[in-house]
Write a protein that holds these residues in place. Structure first.
Motif, PDB file in Angstrom:
ATOM      1  N   CYS A 280      -0.818   6.552   1.634  1.00  0.00           N
ATOM      2  CA  CYS A 280      -1.315   6.898   0.302  1.00  0.00           C
ATOM      3  C   CYS A 280      -0.534   6.123  -0.756  1.00  0.00           C
ATOM      4  N   PRO A 281      -0.997   6.117  -1.997  1.00  0.00           N
ATOM      5  CA  PRO A 281      -0.207   5.500  -3.071  1.00  0.00           C
ATOM      6  C   PRO A 281       1.141   6.199  -3.241  1.00  0.00           C
ATOM      7  N   GLN A 282       2.105   5.478  -3.778  1.00  0.00           N
ATOM      8  CA  GLN A 282       3.460   6.025  -3.964  1.00  0.00           C
ATOM      9  C   GLN A 282       3.439   7.338  -4.755  1.00  0.00           C
ATOM     10  N   ALA A 283       2.537   7.429  -5.735  1.00  0.00           N
ATOM     11  CA  ALA A 283       2.495   8.612  -6.587  1.00  0.00           C
ATOM     12  C   ALA A 283       2.063   9.864  -5.837  1.00  0.00           C
ATOM     13  N   LEU A 285       2.864  10.341  -2.538  1.00  0.00           N
ATOM     14  CA  LEU A 285       3.678  10.462  -1.327  1.00  0.00           C
ATOM     15  C   LEU A 285       4.354  11.825  -1.235  1.00  0.00           C
ATOM     16  N   ALA A 299       3.840   5.105   2.060  1.00  0.00           N
ATOM     17  CA  ALA A 299       3.370   4.597   0.773  1.00  0.00           C
ATOM     18  C   ALA A 299       2.634   3.286   1.002  1.00  0.00           C
ATOM     19  N   ALA A 301       0.179   0.657  -1.287  1.00  0.00           N
ATOM     20  CA  ALA A 301      -0.320   0.418  -2.638  1.00  0.00           C
ATOM     21  C   ALA A 301      -1.702  -0.207  -2.665  1.00  0.00           C
ATOM     22  N   SER A 305      -0.762  -4.752   0.942  1.00  0.00           N
ATOM     23  CA  SER A 305       0.152  -3.900   1.703  1.00  0.00           C
ATOM     24  C   SER A 305      -0.467  -3.476   3.023  1.00  0.00           C
TER      25      SER A 305
END
Length: 503
Positions: A280-283, A285, A299, A301, A305
């Motif tokens: 998933c996106p870092q936000a 996680l 993570a 992006a 990636s």
């Protein structure tokens, strides 16, 4: 898996048996009639014989009806027979059965039939042969408005044997007795609701020679298969380690959007994938990590990636779609498909290409499984969906056409889930009759199904078999849990379902 024969295939089976000399048409009618009477006695064992009406149509289904009339009368019923058509229109075998009944009792015109005068009505009007609507009659309307116990021979009149569509004015049965095999229409669309309880009777065709298909015949000409059990092995080797059971990668969306992917991840792990990673996106996680334990989180992006992550060859099955987001799906789907790994595309991964389906089709490969619900199917295959909506083709034909166009396996969801591969081989997972599972109509159930498929792909299942087995297990989990089911309950019901099959 059991075969479901279309009208044409059933007629060819009967013709081949008769041509082989193993049985005659008259013998088949006698056996069919006896099977109907036996099914009536089994269905209502405490009902004393009273008044029965037998409605006989112009074809061989009507011939079966005359046999039923004769046998019911011999069992003590007061029987009245009503003919829908003039006798000269009947096939030869049916006319013989009509004559045998006429030696015992009269045949009245269908216009004289009054449903209120009878406790039991036998629908022997059309069976599998109905292709156009019956003219509206007061008798048919009375049967529809206040039906007595109605027993249909083969199918209730007004039900299409190949599509399950109702051709109004259509009848609904308490009990339907069919022969040799069920027909697609018993399970598709409105079939289960119209048929009541379905009983299959062996009338001696099982021992008859199989109808050979020409070598050049398309695989789509083969019968539709009814899924009755998992179609791939589910047991694990006692000496295997986790990586031998595969590593599924499930791509998720942004913060607050991860529930669907988490449902899919848990399902993939429960069905036996050795490892499952949610990317998933870092936000997002921390949110996903807080809700998952055995499922790993990563993570990720963007598409660049993902290319790097897919450098790990142990990631052997991918799922994109549940909660992914349309923009993220448009970026990640081409990268995932370029890896040529077994891949499930669901939800947003399908909707993201609704404006340009051909762009998606160009990326697809044979190890892909598409899992649309009817709305997503219509967006990807609008012309095929239009024909299905207009009842020009069956759901089976629609799914086969979609799979051929996409060049991969397509699973079209519903209580009558149809699965087809590009070759035309098709199967049906029916949540109907004793397998009805209305509780699956709940948010997130489709995400769990996608997770089951990717988990089975990770374990080495072929796309068609993984989709079939996942669809079967999906229904069995819902049945095991029962009313009150929510999507989170499905993976938790899976251990008990698997144990009931192997323990």
């Amino acid at each position: 898996m059991a075969d479901l024969l279309t009208t044409a295939q059933m007629r060819a089976t009967e013709a081949a048996a008769i041509a082989s000399g193993t049985v005659t048409g008259l013998e088949l009618m006698e056996r069919a009639g006896a099977a109907v009477v036996a099914a009536i006695a089994a269905e209502w064992p405490d009902t004393a014989p009273t008044r029965a009406a037998v409605l006989c149509g112009p074809g061989n289904n009507g011939g079966d009806g005359f046999v039923v009339a004769r046998l019911l009368q011999a069992a003590g019923w007061a029987v009245a027979v009503f003919a829908y058509a003039a006798p000269e229109r009947m096939p030869a075998d049916a006319e013989v059965m009509r004559a045998r009944w006429r030696a015992l009792g009269p045949v009245a015109a269908f216009a004289e039939f009054d449903p209120a005068a009878f406790d039991l009505v036998i629908d022997a009007l059309f069976g599998i042969g109905m292709t156009r609507p019956m003219p509206p009659t007061p008798q048919a309307e009375a049967l529809r408005a206040r039906p007595p116990r109605l027993v249909a021979i083969d199918l209730p009149s007004g039900l299409d044997a190949d599509t399950g569509s109702r051709i109004e004015p259509a009848l609904s049965a308490s009990l339907t007795v069919s022969f040799h095999t069920a027909k697609p229409g018993h399970y598709l669309a409105e079939g289960p609701e119209a048929c009541g309880r379905l009983v299959l009777a062996d009338i001696g065709l099982s021992s008859s020679p199989e109808i050979p298909l020409p070598e050049a015949a398309p695989r789509a000409a083969r019968p539709l298969r009814l899924i009755e059990a998992p179609t791939m092995p589910l047991a694990k080797s006692a000496r295997a380690h986790k990586y031998q059971h595969g590593h599924a990668l499930i791509l998720a969306g942004g913060a607050g959007k991860g529930g669907a992917a988490r449902l899919a991840s848990r399902a993939a792990l429960r069905v036996g994938a050795g490892l499952v990673t949610l990317a998933c996106p870092q936000a997002a996680l921390a949110e996903n990590a807080a809700r998952l334990d055995a499922v790993m989180v990563l993570a990720l992006a963007d598409g660049y990636s993902l290319r790097g992550v897919l450098g790990d060859a142990r990631l052997n099955a991918l799922l994109l779609g549940p909660g992914l987001g349309l923009a993220r799906a448009r970026e990640l789907v081409p990268v995932a498909l370029a890896s040529k790994r077994p891949t499930v595309l669901d939800a947003d991964a399908l909707t993201a290409f609704a404006d340009e389906p051909q762009a998606l089709f160009e990326f697809l490969h044979p190890a892909t499984v598409l899992t649309p619900h009817p709305g997503e199917f219509a967006r990807l295959f609008p012309d095929i969906a239009a024909k299905l909506a207009a009842r020009e083709i069956s759901k089976v034909d629609a799914t086969r056409a979609a799979a051929a166009r996409a060049g991969c396996t397509v699973l079209l969801k519903g209580a009558d889930t149809v699965i087809a591969e590009a070759s035309g081989v098709a199967s049906l997972n029916a949540a109907a009759y004793g397998r009805a599972a209305p509780w699956l109509a709940t948010a997130g159930a489709g995400d769990v199904l996608a997770g089951l498929i990717v988990g089975l792909l990770a374990r080495g299942g072929a796309p068609m078999q993984a989709a079939e087995t996942a669809a079967f297990l999906h229904v069995e989990c819902a049945r095991a849990f029962g009313p009150g089911l929510i999507a989170e309950d499905l993976p938790e019901a899976l251990p008990g379902v698997l144990c009931s099959m192997a323990c």
